[in-house]
Write a protein that holds these residues in place. Sequence first.
Motif, short mmCIF file in Angstrom:
data_model
loop_
_atom_site.label_atom_id
_atom_site.label_comp_id
_atom_site.label_asym_id
_atom_site.label_seq_id
_atom_site.Cartn_x
_atom_site.Cartn_y
_atom_site.Cartn_z
N CYS A 112 0.83 -1.21 0.00
CA CYS A 112 0.00 0.00 0.00
C CYS A 112 0.86 1.26 0.00
O CYS A 112 0.58 2.22 -0.72
CB CYS A 112 -0.93 0.00 1.22
N ILE A 207 -4.21 1.72 5.57
CA ILE A 207 -5.05 1.64 4.37
C ILE A 207 -5.67 2.99 4.01
O ILE A 207 -5.47 3.51 2.91
CB ILE A 207 -6.16 0.59 4.56
N PHE A 211 -4.57 5.76 1.05
CA PHE A 211 -5.53 5.91 -0.05
C PHE A 211 -5.90 7.38 -0.24
O PHE A 211 -6.01 7.85 -1.39
CB PHE A 211 -6.78 5.09 0.23
N TYR A 252 -6.69 -1.58 -2.65
CA TYR A 252 -7.36 -0.91 -1.54
C TYR A 252 -8.81 -1.33 -1.39
O TYR A 252 -9.35 -1.31 -0.28
CB TYR A 252 -7.26 0.62 -1.73
N CYS A 255 -8.61 -4.65 0.60
CA CYS A 255 -8.12 -4.41 1.96
C CYS A 255 -9.16 -3.66 2.80
O CYS A 255 -9.37 -3.99 3.97
CB CYS A 255 -6.81 -3.62 1.92
#
Length: 331
Positions: A112, A207, A211, A252, A255
């Motif tokens: 990530c 996460i 993002f 993403y 996850c």
Amino acid sequence: MAWGNRSVLTNIALLAYPSSPGLRFLFFLAVSLVYTFIISGNVLIVVSIRTEARLHTPMYCFLGSLSGVEICYTAVVVPHILASTLQSGRTISLLGCAAQMVFFIGLGSADCFLLVAMAYDRYVAICHPLQYPVIVTSALCMRLVVASVVIGLLLSLQLAAFIFSLPFCRSRGIEHFFCDVPPVMRLVCADSHIHEHSVLTAATLAIAVPFFLIAASYACIVATVLKIRSAAGRRRAFSTCSSHLTVVLLQYGCCAFVYLRPNSSYRPKQDQFISLVYTLGTPLLNPLIYTLRNSEMKGAIGRLLSRNCLSQNLQDRGGYHLSGVSSVPAT
């Protein structure tokens, strides 16, 4: 972690595997094939970038690092899944479960963070093209790659230490293929709400925050690209980002579905399928996405395979000639 008073729970049974021998064989065969493609595809990307001089740029440095991390990421759990499929007693020790969780979550988090670094690379290349060679240097690339792996492993180490310091119930089985956070948290006997918030906080750091950074960078990229007057220039700019954006949504999306939700919404069968998607599907699709949509990568992989085939043919012919010469009788 207080391993001494864990006598109640020393091994964890993995209950998600098929009970029928026929289904186990099919499951083993399918996972083996996918894993072979994952390793082959990512190794081809790493070796092609390493051997092709024109690909020694920051963008391909990040791509090669992403493929390297995904090789390690799948190696943490997939060989154990294959071995467990063939065994009658599918268990894992408590310490082994903790170690598996540390490296699986850590390398997944590194994935990530590397996607964030790649988004930053695209942002500088499109929004500040004149400053790109000065800002995005090889040294910066290596620092971002190392930082992604180190931060991911540190976060996962703290998360695993927290989870395995909690009291577990006597139930010693999880409905899963490996030691992931949601199924292991189902074994905790303490007040789940407090611990769920701690796990959600760690998941948010690994996460949600990355993002949002990627989303912010792409907002700037879109604003810059829309100012380009040439339609061909806009298409070229968007095409350089489309592969990365596709991988971001896959990574993403899976996850967030698994980790950014309360433990009460855990559904074993559904989560087993999703876990296979982000453990096998995403690492399999990443090489395909980056190679099929990137002419430079396709050309580099084609040249690598051609060189290997040519070298093998020369070796075969050389061996044939040598064996032919050795078989001629002496006069």
